[in-house]
Design a protein around this motif. Structure first.
Motif, PDB file in Angstrom:
ATOM      1  N   LEU A  99       0.676  -1.300  -0.052  1.00 34.10           N
ATOM      2  CA  LEU A  99      -0.236  -0.041   0.180  1.00 34.10           C
ATOM      3  C   LEU A  99       0.791   1.348  -0.064  1.00 34.10           C
ATOM      4  N   LEU A 100       1.985   1.251   0.248  1.00 35.97           N
ATOM      5  CA  LEU A 100       3.008   2.356   0.683  1.00 35.97           C
ATOM      6  C   LEU A 100       3.100   3.179  -0.289  1.00 35.97           C
ATOM      7  N   PRO A 101       3.681   2.604  -1.541  1.00 32.25           N
ATOM      8  CA  PRO A 101       3.718   3.457  -2.778  1.00 32.25           C
ATOM      9  C   PRO A 101       2.617   4.258  -3.250  1.00 32.25           C
ATOM     10  N   THR A 102       1.387   3.750  -3.046  1.00 34.93           N
ATOM     11  CA  THR A 102       0.066   4.551  -3.370  1.00 34.93           C
ATOM     12  C   THR A 102      -0.260   5.553  -2.480  1.00 34.93           C
ATOM     13  N   LEU A 103      -0.011   5.062  -1.109  1.00 32.85           N
ATOM     14  CA  LEU A 103      -0.496   6.040  -0.148  1.00 32.85           C
ATOM     15  C   LEU A 103       0.422   7.253  -0.537  1.00 32.85           C
ATOM     16  N   GLY A 104       1.920   7.204  -0.707  1.00 33.26           N
ATOM     17  CA  GLY A 104       2.340   8.216  -0.826  1.00 33.26           C
ATOM     18  C   GLY A 104       2.099   9.101  -1.675  1.00 33.26           C
ATOM     19  N   LEU A 105       1.722   8.585  -3.115  1.00 35.82           N
ATOM     20  CA  LEU A 105       1.407   9.268  -4.331  1.00 35.82           C
ATOM     21  C   LEU A 105       0.081  10.165  -3.719  1.00 35.82           C
ATOM     22  N   PHE A 106      -0.827   9.461  -3.043  1.00 35.63           N
ATOM     23  CA  PHE A 106      -2.210  10.005  -2.672  1.00 35.63           C
ATOM     24  C   PHE A 106      -1.890  11.174  -1.668  1.00 35.63           C
ATOM     25  N   ILE A 107      -1.306  10.976  -0.685  1.00 39.60           N
ATOM     26  CA  ILE A 107      -1.014  11.985   0.094  1.00 39.60           C
ATOM     27  C   ILE A 107      -0.119  13.136  -0.521  1.00 39.60           C
ATOM     28  N   SER A 108       0.754  13.186  -1.403  1.00 40.95           N
ATOM     29  CA  SER A 108       1.714  14.026  -1.844  1.00 40.95           C
ATOM     30  C   SER A 108       0.759  14.752  -2.934  1.00 40.95           C
ATOM     31  N   SER A 109      -0.321  14.086  -3.475  1.00 39.66           N
ATOM     32  CA  SER A 109      -1.006  15.123  -4.497  1.00 39.66           C
ATOM     33  C   SER A 109      -1.852  16.166  -3.887  1.00 39.66           C
ATOM     34  N   PHE A 110      -2.009  15.936  -2.414  1.00 38.35           N
ATOM     35  CA  PHE A 110      -2.794  16.801  -1.810  1.00 38.35           C
ATOM     36  C   PHE A 110      -2.060  18.005  -1.201  1.00 38.35           C
ATOM     37  N   ARG A 111      -0.715  18.026  -1.181  1.00 36.78           N
ATOM     38  CA  ARG A 111       0.313  18.767  -0.519  1.00 36.78           C
ATOM     39  C   ARG A 111       0.719  20.070  -1.349  1.00 36.78           C
ATOM     40  N   PRO A 112       0.913  21.005  -0.935  1.00 37.97           N
ATOM     41  CA  PRO A 112       1.210  22.281  -1.780  1.00 37.97           C
ATOM     42  C   PRO A 112       2.635  21.926  -2.438  1.00 37.97           C
ATOM     43  N   ALA A 113       2.915  22.452  -3.703  1.00 37.79           N
ATOM     44  CA  ALA A 113       3.928  22.208  -4.617  1.00 37.79           C
ATOM     45  C   ALA A 113       5.142  22.336  -3.948  1.00 37.79           C
ATOM     46  N   ALA A 114       5.400  23.623  -2.983  1.00 38.82           N
ATOM     47  CA  ALA A 114       6.735  23.595  -2.412  1.00 38.82           C
ATOM     48  C   ALA A 114       6.787  22.479  -1.351  1.00 38.82           C
ATOM     49  N   ASP A 115       6.005  22.181  -0.535  1.00 37.33           N
ATOM     50  CA  ASP A 115       6.132  21.127   0.557  1.00 37.33           C
ATOM     51  C   ASP A 115       6.760  19.801  -0.244  1.00 37.33           C
ATOM     52  N   ILE A 116       5.898  19.681  -1.505  1.00 34.22           N
ATOM     53  CA  ILE A 116       6.253  18.171  -1.816  1.00 34.22           C
ATOM     54  C   ILE A 116       7.787  18.099  -2.102  1.00 34.22           C
ATOM     55  N   LEU A 117       8.323  19.253  -2.664  1.00 29.76           N
ATOM     56  CA  LEU A 117       9.656  19.176  -3.078  1.00 29.76           C
ATOM     57  C   LEU A 117      10.454  19.312  -2.146  1.00 29.76           C
ATOM     58  N   GLN A 118      10.383  19.808  -0.876  1.00 27.06           N
ATOM     59  CA  GLN A 118      11.114  19.926   0.333  1.00 27.06           C
ATOM     60  C   GLN A 118      11.024  18.805   1.200  1.00 27.06           C
TER      61      GLN A 118
END
Lengths: 360, 363
Positions: free
Chosen positions: B26-45
């Motif tokens: 589940l982990l890979p999909t979970l990561g994608l799911f959570i990231s998709s709702f984070r602000p762009a700057a946060d994802i990259l940092q």
């Protein structure tokens, strides 16, 4: 009843069926032109196109059946089967069988398909270093990928069978099957993501740095191990398939045989290898074949993850590159034929299996 | 009794092991799911797992050193000496961490460890990836750039327009053929059927080049009809095989009584066979639909560069290629493309599984 003289075919019926044929061609041709040149908004185009595709196909059968019904019984009985299998045969003949033969033909010609070169393309392929890499990688995919999918699938099926949350577990493992390779590529690119320094946003490197390791560019730097990191994606996606089918097969093993073995004092491991595996061996064979065929043709994962760079090329990506980027038609066709030859044994095994099952 | 108890003990082990496997899956999909709702700057940092409570160094007191400290010499802070490199990376001192706050101004921050959650969630990624409009993007260092959206909503409709007929056409054609193979007698029946079955394992790469040539000659390239036909041909062997397995198992008397009542084969097929085959039709249709929806290679070749027919998989693959580090776009785009398959998967799981098994294990 059948001894009566056969009624004659009326001129009217012939004309009517001809009319049906022409009308079909005209109507669908016009609709096709309309769609090609239309500048409707996308949503409306979508609705009309779906309507056309769905209604159109039924209407074709309906009108041809109607035409056949204009003929007397003895003609109808002979023609009707071909109305039923006709479209399937035509589509397959045009878009699968003939192309396969034409590709075979093209593979004996040069890059621009205007000069016969005999087996030169085949000779070129097997002396090409790039193809050697592609073949090696394909073997790796087939061997590692299939072995892992089948054994993991079997293991998880058995674990799930004995666990207290079988349904949820099976759903979770199976879920990646529904995800496209492209989306899976994005998911895993994110897992493998690498940037220099301590702060990592890809989870694999985060784990590695947490334990004090050095972050790695998993899919580009670590050759030839990067192939394994791509294969993991396939395993992640396909294990669910193997698991579901094994799970069904395991449930088909009669409970009394298992009980009898347990009474005789056989351990679970012995039961697994001594009873379950032999009992579901045909299923294992089918699943293995399916996954082998699948991995032989692997394309999307490599294309999205690395584009075939860093020595991760496989035959299918090579084919795509040769044909669509270098416009080397002869060489590209030869690669496709090599793929076909690689799956030939599988076709034969499948057909044999099918005959054994009494398919025909 | 002893045996039963032992197996119960095993069950805990089984549950735990399976739980770990499920978590990994589940982990890979979970990561994608959570990231998709984070602000762009946060994802990259920061990593997506930082949205969960975790311990982190937080800015604390600032220590001002004298302005003329030589950075090449050991630097004294509160009685201990450090090197410049140490202070760049940060040194842990008890429950504090010393790190340059501003190297030029010679200020050092005494960070303290504490619990932290990054609770910022946003729908902006989805908005930007769906529309084709330009939008402003705030980067991690506070600067702003203007980027163009991806226009994924058009691709979504294109994918649907391709997938629905490309599911129904082959299923219907295959059902007609399967009916004829199972219940009508005609010359060439066996040969034809065996050929179709053999097509099951032919790699589609073998067919692509000649089809492309025909399509170019007929003007079918980049058209809906062209791509429907291609998907129909590539899906047909499996669907026919599957429908044959089902239709040939139906009881014979069913047809005979209908036939005696004067029903034609067409009537029997559409009034009797199709309704009876709904479970089989549903399961194979789901399978074909997912296959078409998720396809990349076929679209890549027969749609090519036609921008107004592009499907989602192509758009996303393009994004990966051209803007591979724009994770705010990639994660949300990938998730949008997964929405439909996942919905179908969870709603119709039973049929989906049946469709898979019918295709691969029979008897």
């Amino acid at each position: 009843m059948s001894t009566q003289a056969k009624p004659r075919i009326s001129m009217k019926a012939v004309l009517l069926s001809l009319l049906v044929l022409l009308a079909n061609i005209a109507v669908h041709g016009l609709i096709f032109l309309f769609f090609r040149d239309s500048t409707l908004n996308p949503l409306l185009t979508a609705v009309f196109a779906v309507l056309w595709g769905v209604v159109g196909i039924y209407q074709i059968y309906y009108s041809f059946n109607w035409a056949v019904e204009q003929y007397p019984e003895h003609v109808r009985r002979k023609v009707l089967p071909y109305v039923f299998v006709g479209p399937a045969t035509l589509v397959l003949g045009w878009l699968l069988i003939l192309p396969a033969l034409r590709t075979l033909y093209l593979s004996f010609f040069n890059a621009s398909s205007d000069k016969f070169v005999g087996l030169a393309n085949y000779a070129a392929i097997f002396t090409d270093r790039l193809l050697a890499t592609a073949l090696r990688n394909n073997l790796l995919w087939v061997f590692v990928g299939t072995l892992a999918c089948v054994s993991l699938g079997l293991l998880i099926a058995i674990l799930a069978d004995r666990s207290s949350y079988e349904r949820i577990a099976k759903s979770i493992i199976f879920m990646p099957m529904a995800i496209s390779f492209v989306a899976a590529g994005v998911i895993w690119k994110f897992v493998y993501y690498y940037q220099p320094g301590d702060e990592q946003i890809g989870i694999l490197n985060a784990i590695v740095t947490f334990f004090g390791g050095e972050p790695q560019a998993w899919t580009s730097m670590l050759q030839p191990w990067n192939n394994f990191f791509l294969i993991i994606i396939l395993i992640w996606m396909q294990t669910g398939f193997a698991m579901v089918i094994f799970s069904a097969a395991i449930k088909g093993v009669p409970e009394d045989i298992l009980e009898a073995a347990r009474v005789d004092g056989a351990g679970e491991v012995k039961i697994f290898f001594g009873i379950m595996i032999p009992y579901i061996s045909t299923t294992i064979l089918t699943v293995t074949t399916t996954i082998i065929v699948f991995t032989l043709k692997i394309f999307d994962v490599v294309m999205v993850m690395t584009g075939g760079q860093y020595d991760t090329e496989v035959v299918a990506t090579q084919f795509y590159r040769q044909f669509f980027m270098y416009r080397n038609f002869g060489y590209g066709s030869t690669l496709a034929i090599v793929l076909l030859i690689a799956v030939l044994p599988v076709i034969i095994i499948n057909l044999r299996q099918f005959r054994k099952q009494g398919g025909f | 009794m002893v045996g039963r108890k032992k197996r119960k003990g095993n069950k805990t082990v089984v549950n735990v092991v399976l739980g770990i496997i499920c978590f990994i899956w589940l982990l890979p999909t979970l990561g994608l799911f959570i990231s998709s709702f984070r602000p762009a700057a946060d994802i990259l940092q920061t990593g997506w797992w930082k949205v969960f409570p975790h311990q982190e160094w937080k800015a604390g007191e600032t220590v001002q050193l004298s302005k003329d400290v030589d950075l090449r010499e050991p630097i004294e802070v509160n009685g201990t000496t450090y090197t410049d490199d140490q202070l760049k990376a940060g040194v842990t001192e008890g429950d504090k961490r010393l790190v340059w706050e501003n190297r030029r101004a010679r200020t050092i921050n005494m960070q303290e460890r504490g619990w932290e959650v990054k609770p910022d969630f946003t729908l902006d990624n989805y908005k930007n990836v769906l529309s084709g409009k330009e939008y402003k993007l705030k980067l991690g260092d506070g600067s702003e750039t203007v980027q163009k959206g991806t226009g994924l909503s058009q691709a979504f409709w294109n994918t649907l327009t391709i997938a629905v007929p490309a599911t129904i056409i082959p299923v219907l054609i295959a059902s007609f053929a399967a009916y004829a193979f199972a219940w009508l007698r005609f010359p060439g029946r066996k040969t034809l059927f065996v050929i179709i079955i053999a097509m099951l394992v032919i790699p589609i790469q073998v067919a692509l080049i000649p089809i492309l040539k025909d399509y170019t000659a007929l003007g079918l390239n980049g058209s809906y009809l062209g791509i429907w036909l291609a998907h129909t041909a590539f899906g047909l062997p499996l669907v026919t095989y599957f429908m044959y397995n089902f239709i040939s198992q139906l009881p014979k008397d069913l047809f005979e009584s209908a036939f005696i009542d004067g029903a034609s084969h067409f009537t029997i097929f559409s009034r009797l066979i199709l309704p009876l085959s709904v479970p089989a039709l549903a399961s194979i249709a789901i399978f074909q639909f997912l296959w078409v929806w998720n396809d990349y290679l076929v679209s890549l070749i027969f749609i090519g560069n036609q921008p107004n027919v592009q499907v989602m998989s192509m758009k996303i693959a393009d994004l990966v290629g051209s803007r591979g580090n724009d994770w705010h776009l990639l994660t949300s785009a990938a998730f949008i493309s997964m929405l439909m398959p996942l919905t179908i998967f969870f709603l119709l799981q039973k049929y989906f599984v049946k469709g898979l098994m019918g295709g691969s294990v029979k008897g």
